[in-house]
Write an enzyme that holds these catalytic residues in place. Structure first.
Site, short mmCIF file in Angstrom:
data_model
loop_
_atom_site.label_atom_id
_atom_site.label_comp_id
_atom_site.label_asym_id
_atom_site.label_seq_id
_atom_site.Cartn_x
_atom_site.Cartn_y
_atom_site.Cartn_z
N CYS A 1 -0.56 3.53 20.47
CA CYS A 1 0.53 4.51 20.54
C CYS A 1 0.20 5.66 21.49
O CYS A 1 1.10 6.38 21.93
CB CYS A 1 0.86 5.06 19.16
SG CYS A 1 -0.46 6.04 18.42
N GLU B 1 0.83 0.02 -11.80
CA GLU B 1 0.76 1.49 -11.74
C GLU B 1 -0.40 2.08 -12.51
O GLU B 1 -0.81 3.21 -12.25
CB GLU B 1 2.04 2.09 -12.32
CG GLU B 1 3.30 1.70 -11.61
CD GLU B 1 4.51 2.14 -12.41
OE1 GLU B 1 5.08 3.19 -12.08
OE2 GLU B 1 4.87 1.43 -13.37
#
Length: 1335
Positions: free
Chosen positions: A77, A1266
């Protein structure tokens, strides 16, 4: 635009193929070129700033001087394509592919379970691959270092490191400390624990193909010829707006610098690139002397070393290591200081791109190297057409004094660093939010020269970074101390003087003002101690040593390679071989992840006539929109339309969620309009030109405290209560009250929110491809916005690159926004949020203010608790009411308190709406519980663990909301955790360590957990599946769950394989969509595998029953024969499967109900070491015991636990969201929001799955997606324990509250000492701080 000849051809290679770009544009970066021009989509966009490593590729260059090929990693990038002339680029596609053959790195990363969502995997793979190209047998340290610039949000890094360690020379996979034995050794792969046989092997190395470094692709010979061409010439590449010039030699460079004095010199583009992208800088001309031989050299003399300006920081590191190995220690103090900072500066990619010359001359105020170079008396060698000159790299240069600056036509040739001498000490010091790949909060370079043989100061230099707009020299202080002796009195004067000289104003940018003031003198104290120690080593008679208790303050925390054991139940030896249930099966997309062939939404090929969408967001927290002027935007090239609220055919405010702001804005970051254009660059440029006039409205509510003042709430209070709380408070020995602040958290899924909306030719149909957890919700919102029935909207969700709750409700809103644009323009819309926009618009975990009043007896028994929760919900309802319900229902955690009341309300504020996040309120809420347990322990002179033991549930009981449960698995996890982690012995050892060390402290904590899965409403727990058997015997499974990296599809294939009794290879699972399985619930609440597993099982059992007569007639037949025969007998080979859902209920009027189908239990023990002078901490060891019941896939489940733990640890420590008092989010990317890197995870990380029963769920399993999140709080409370030890030693015994996150700032300022007492403090009423907490 300067008049220059026409553009040259840009020639480079990608994956062995020659690329000739006739129209190379200097503004185009390599990532864009790979993805959009060459359609190599394996390389991913994660942040655009070089901070996450998702776009890592390998660049190889030939050096004609040394005749060697240099391979190094870069973040694509930041690489302008024009800088690649003559280079060979290797992307993930060039390393290996499923279509040809996969590379051992790809195979091992996949088989070691180092991928979950797979979005970071190509970058991870390229980092390890590039390391192997340079070091075919790397050390474990090199693996860890190579991965330092790569972020992963799913795995917790351990399996990634482990896959890399399989290439190390010796067997380095988890050599357990001390024992020297490896848990992977064949004969030790399983052992018996009680009745159960436990396994520790999640993969089999015997399956790995051997790694042969000689089989790598060759460097293109044409590039060698080009590099050695004696007739090289200047290269010019002209873009639409800019020109890039590569000079042919040094004279040519000087010529260009004279002609274009304002043009920046670009080497690694790590400074100019981000400035162009994020600060809208523009340069018409770039000069790039990359590869210019005159800038690449090392020249050693007797006095010092000169290093060419073109050397990358990685090459500088290698050069300094070599010099240090050759020279006596006394000469290399400056080099040692530089090497220490080079190890943690950015990540490997940036270190390989950024150059010494560029770093020195750009003079960032946070530079880790410049203060050391200045302290070491370095000089800069400059050159121009006029000739050469030297300037000192000193305070005046770093403070950017005009007389000490470069002239515009000058360029840096090299930097000279003198050797240190015997009586000369040089040191570099720094502290950052995390150890590696993070800008320093404060750093320093310090040096002192003594009169020979004495401790009398002859010269003293102190340079500080990150304390002002430039690096600052404390020259006045140093001047006043010359001639003084190096003793405590001098130190005390130096601290006073330096605080006077370096003033950080109270409203300074970056905030943390008092902390940074404290660091200025804390770092000076560290330097003082280092020099005292050094003098003593030289002459112990003359110079007394520092106290033994101070010695540990000298060293920074080392970076160790993580290791550990993963234990799970072995599969029953009598289970059929082809039944995969219970085996650690690799993720079904893992190999595709590591080869870059797993397709995410933005990897889908361009669609004819597609447009790109850019957002225009509100800059005010609460204001009336007076005017939206789009004329300037519409006039720009490529712009097709601007879409506003006026263009929404249906509802624009649906269920309280607003798609496009209308008449007023209610938070900074609210979408006001969007711009559709032919390229994203055009859309973004036009978005900047949309002019919006606002008129501010009152009130502007940002924090929970402000919401309480204005009585601003999103929903009514939720409450549960048992016993008589008020009466109980009258009959206890002690009562304590307190407050806990828990700040929010950004999801930081690696793949930002991504939507492809394709309007169809007929019947107003709309097709969306989206990364989501809840495709039904997207369908619903799009239908509402377009005013069409839901049967016209098809949502496809193949996979998401991480989600963590952030893709439950937000994709629905963004889907509606993009569908409206597609509807208006009549063209496909590609809507990819940039990281900064994603963080701004979609918000994250709810910040919490918790208040408690606790009544207890002197023996530690808690009799009464009154808890209040307030969360910052933001500006619209989103999931806030549900999050609050869950917080209240789970508020007691593992403790029985006979008289218990918990009340909670979500606050309405002018912030973007917070939303679902892994753990759904539990990780915030239970910090309050653990905080009051710790406070009670402190009041009773007990340890927190004793108080936990006393108050923990012990027998079958009812929760505060009257649900019956058996805590036996909780007790087992707790007891095993205490025993197997050797908690008592290590606690004693930590106390011993703390007695002997004043400035470093160790702490341990164990936290128990009673967690819930599923929803309190039955219909949310329903699920459906669709299973087809085709005539060749292959099976296609579809279900309503979304693959987010949690291995849901993998488990579903395991379920179908067992139920149909066929190999997994027969079963395919393509995608989730609303056309095959309608009305699916969200993939959240840890119940994905639970409910969809039941639905898939139901479908398979129906099909199996239909096949039974056929099988009965031909019991010895093959599966394929049975299918043929069934078809010939007209038996349907397709069916839906359905699971009605767990029967749950909650009556909020009564405050009682069986709210959850079952509980998940666990316990976690963590040990940390804290540096009291800086606030840094190191996580030494974590042991997790998780009640998994029966694990369908131990590799997936352990991966979820480790990943959730590390995400939780980040939430409680390094991850800090900063908001301005006006409600503007500052933290919008990896530069200013720090999720854990590979260096943050525990040095020793052990996970054990504890067996229990859970007959209600499929195969007696439990949902574990979770549960591990909250266990990260064991790190927070271990830090609390260490800080408490520091405070006790300083005579501060009062109970204190440690809020979350425990950042270095919070840790340091809570470890009160003479330095925190010395700093100036400001009256809060006299200034507006730069940032505020919103909890």
């Amino acid at each position: 635009m300067p008049s220059l000849s026409n553009s040259d051809e840009l020639i480079f290679f990608v994956n062995g193929r020659k690329v000739i770009e006739k129209n190379a544009d200097p503004e185009v970066n390599l990532l864009f070129y790979l993805r959009k021009i060459l359609h190599l989509t394996g390389t991913k966009y994660g942040c655009g700033s070089g901070g996450c490593g998702a776009c890592t590729v390998m660049v190889s260059r030939y050096d004609p001087k040394t005749k060697k090929i240099h391979h190094y990693p870069v973040t694509a990038c930041l690489v302008p394509i024009c800088s690649l002339y003559g280079a060979a680029v290797t992307t993930v596609e060039g390393v290996g592919s499923i279509k040809t053959r996969i590379h051992p790195v790809q195979e091992r990363l996949a088989k070691c379970h180092g991928t979950q969502c797979g979005f970071c995997s190509p970058g991870m793979m390229m980092s390890i691959y590039t390391l192997l190209r340079n070091h075919p047998e790397p050390t474990p340290e090199q693996i860890t270092e190579a991965l330092g610039g790569n972020l992963c949000r799913c795995t917790g890094y351990r399996p990634i490191v482990e896959s890399g360690k399989t290439f190390c020379a010796a067997s380095t996979v988890c050599q357990m400390k001390g024992s020297g034995k490896c848990c992977m050794d064949k004969e030790e792969k399983s052992f018996t624990s009680g009745q159960e046989k436990m396994c520790t092997k999640l993969y089999n190395e015997d399956e790995f193909q051997p790694f042969d470094p000689t089989q790598e692709p060759i460097f293109p010979p044409e590039l060698i010829r080009m590099a050695e061409d004696p007739n090289k010439r200047r290269l010019t590449f002209r873009g639409k707006r800019t020109t890039w010039i590569t000079p042919v030699n040094l004279n040519d460079l000087l010529e260009l610098k004279t002609r274009f004095p304002e043009a920046p010199i670009i080497m690694g583009n790590t400074a100019v690139g981000p400035s162009i992208k994020f600060r809208d800088e523009f340069h018409p001309v770039f000069i790039s002397p990359l590869g210019l031989q005159e800038l690449y050299f090392v020249n050693s003399t007797d006095d010092g070393v000169t290093i060419g300006a073109g050397y990358s920081l990685a090459q500088l590191n290698d050069a300094l290591h070599f010099i240090v190995s050759e020279q006596p220690k006394e000469k290399t103090k400056t080099y040692h200081a530089l090497l220490k900072h080079l190890r943690t500066l950015a990540g490997a990619q940036i270190r390989n791109m950024a150059t010494l010359g560029g770093h020195v001359v750009s003079r960032p105020n946070y530079s880790d190297l410049n203060p050391i170079l200045a302290a070491g008396n370095a000089t800069i060698n400059l050159i121009s057409k006029e000739g050469k000159r030297q300037i000192p790299l000193d305070g005046r240069f770093l403070e950017k004094s005009p007389e000490a600056n470069l002239k515009s036509e000058e360029t840096v040739l090299s930097v000279y660093i003198p050797h240190s001498t015997q009586w000369h000490f040089v040191s570099g010091l720094r502290i950052a939010q995390r150890q590696e790949n993070a800008f320093a909060i404060v750093n320093a370079g310090m040096s002192v020269k003594f009169e020979d043989g004495t401790d009398t100061i002859k010269e003293l230099q102190m340079f500080y970074g990150s304390v002002g707009p430039t690096v600052v020299s404390a020259s006045k202080t140093c001047q006043q101390l010359i001639g003084r002796q190096w003793n405590d009195q001098m130190l005390s004067d130096a601290c006073r003087l330096v605080l006077d000289e370096i003033y950080i104003p109270p409203d300074a940018e970056g905030g943390m003002v008092e902390y940074r003031r404290t660091l200025i003198i804390s770092l000076l104290f560290k330097f003082y101690l280092k020099v005292r120690r050094g003098l003593n080593k030289m002459d112990s008679h003359k110079f007394p040593d520092i106290p033994e208790k101070f010695v540990s303050a000298l060293e920074d925390f080392p970076i160790e390679t993580p290791q550990g054991i993963q234990m799970f139940q072995c599969v029953d030896p009598y289970q059929p071989l082809q039944d995969p249930v219970g085996h650690p099966v690799m993720h079904q997309s893992a190999i595709k992840h590591t080869t870059g062939e797993a397709v995410f939404v933005d990897d889908m090929p361009p669609i004819s006539q597609e447009l790109f969408l850019a957002v225009v967001t509100s800059t005010r927290a609460h204001a009336k929109i007076i005017l939206i002027d789009t004329s300037a935007a519409l006039a720009l090239p490529g712009v097709v339309d601007v879409i506003t609220a006026e263009d929404v055919p249906g509802e624009n405010n649906y269920q309280g969620e607003i798609f496009y702001a209308q008449n007023e804005v209610i938070c900074v970051g609210q979408i006001v309009c969007t711009v559709a254009a032919d390229t994203y660059a055009h859309a973004k440029e036009a978005a900047k030109k949309v002019k919006i006039v606002y008129e501010d409205l009152e009130p502007r509510i940002i924090t929970i405290e402000q919401a309480l003042e204005h009585n601003s709430f999103l929903s009514a209070e939720k409450k549960i209560e048992q016993g008589d709380v008020e009466q109980a408070f009258k009959n206890v020995d002690q009562i304590i009250e307190g407050k806990v602040h828990v700040e929010g958290q950004e999801h930081f899924y690696m793949e930002t929110q991504t939507i492809l909306a394709i309007p169809q030719e007929e019947d107003k149909e709309m097709v969306l491809h989206v990364g989501t957890q809840f495709q039904t919700h997207v369908q619903e919102y799009v239908a509402a916005a377009l005013n069409i029935p839901r049967n016209r909207v098809a949502c496809h969700a193949k996979r998401a690159g991480g989600a963590f709750g952030g893709k439950v409700s937000k994709p629905a809103l963004l889907g509606a926004v993009s569908a409206v644009a597609a509807n208006k323009t009549g063209r496909p819309i590609r809507f990819i949020l940039e990281r900064g926009d994603d963080m701004l618009i979609t918000a994250g975990r709810h910040p919490l203010l918790g208040k408690y009043k606790i009544g207890f007896m002197n023996n530690g028994v808690i009799k009464a608790a009154d808890i209040e929760y307030y969360i910052n919900g933001g500006c619209t309802p989103d999931e806030s009411e549900l999050v609050m319900e869950f917080m209240v229902l789970r508020s007691e955690n593992a403790y029985y308190i006979p008289n218990f009341r918990c009340r909670g309300r979500p606050c309405k504020t002018n912030l973007p709406s917070n939303t679902a996040f892994r753990g759904f309120g539990f990780p915030q809420a239970i910090v309050v519980g653990e905080a009051y347990i710790t406070a009670v322990a402190s009041q009773c002179n007990l340890t927190p663990e004793q108080v936990k033991e006393i108050n923990m549930y012990k027998r079958t009981s009812r929760t505060a909301h009257k649900q019956t449960f058996n805590p036996e698995p909780l007790r087992r996890c707790w007891e095993e955790c205490l025993e197997k982690s050797s908690f008592s012995a290590r606690k004693l050892a930590a106390e011993e360590f703390n007695k002997k060390n004043r400035w470093k402290k160790r702490g341990l904590a164990v936290v128990p957990m009673k967690f819930t899965v599923g929803m309190p409403t039955t219909f949310y727990n329903q699920a459906a599946a669709l299973v087809h058997i085709y005539l060749d015997g292959s099976v296609l499974v579809s279900h309503g769950g979304c693959e987010l990296g949690q291995g849901l599809h993998t488990k579903m294939i395991q379920v179908a394989s067992r139920e149909l009794n066929i190999p997994e290879s027969y079963i395919h699972l393509s995608e989730t969509n609303t056309t095959t399985v309608p009305n699916a619930t969200f993939t959240a609440g840890s119940m994905g595998a639970d409910i969809h597993g039941k639905a898939v099982q139901n479908a398979c059992q129906i099909l199996k029953a239909r096949l039974q007569p056929v099988i009965g007639k031909n019991p010895k037949g093959k599966w394929e024969e049975w299918i043929s025969e069934a078809y010939e007998e007209s038996i349907s080979l397709s069916t839906t499967g359905y699971f009605k859902g767990y029967q749950t209920n909650m009556d909020w009027k009564k405050g009682e109900g069986d709210a959850f189908p079952y509980f998940v239990y666990g316990a976690s023990c963590s040990e940390v070491e804290v540096d009291c002078l800086t606030g840094a901490h190191k996580l030494l060891r974590t042991d997790i015991f998780m009640d998994a019941a029966f694990s369908i896939n131990p590799a997936v489940d352990i991966g979820q636990i480790e990943g959730a733990f590390v995400q939780g640890m980040g939430f409680y420590t390094t991850e800090e969201l900063k908001y301005s008092p006006e409600g503007v989010l500052y933290s919008r990317g990896p530069d200013d929001y720090k999720i854990p890197t590979v260096t943050e995870i525990p040095e020793e990380f052990n996970v054990t799955l504890v067996r229990s029963g859970n007959p209600i769920a499929i195969y007696s399993s439990k949902g574990l997606g979770e549960a591990g999140m909250f266990l990260g709080s064991s790190v927070l409370f271990a830090i609390y324990d260490a800080v408490a030890a520091a405070r006790r030693e300083r005579g501060l015994t009062k109970t204190f509250t440690l809020s979350s996150p425990a950042t270095p700032e919070l840790i340091r300022m809570t470890c009160v000492d003479q330095f925190t007492d010395m700093i100036p403090r400001d009256d809060p009423s006299t200034f507006t701080p730069w940032s505020i907490h919103v909890s």
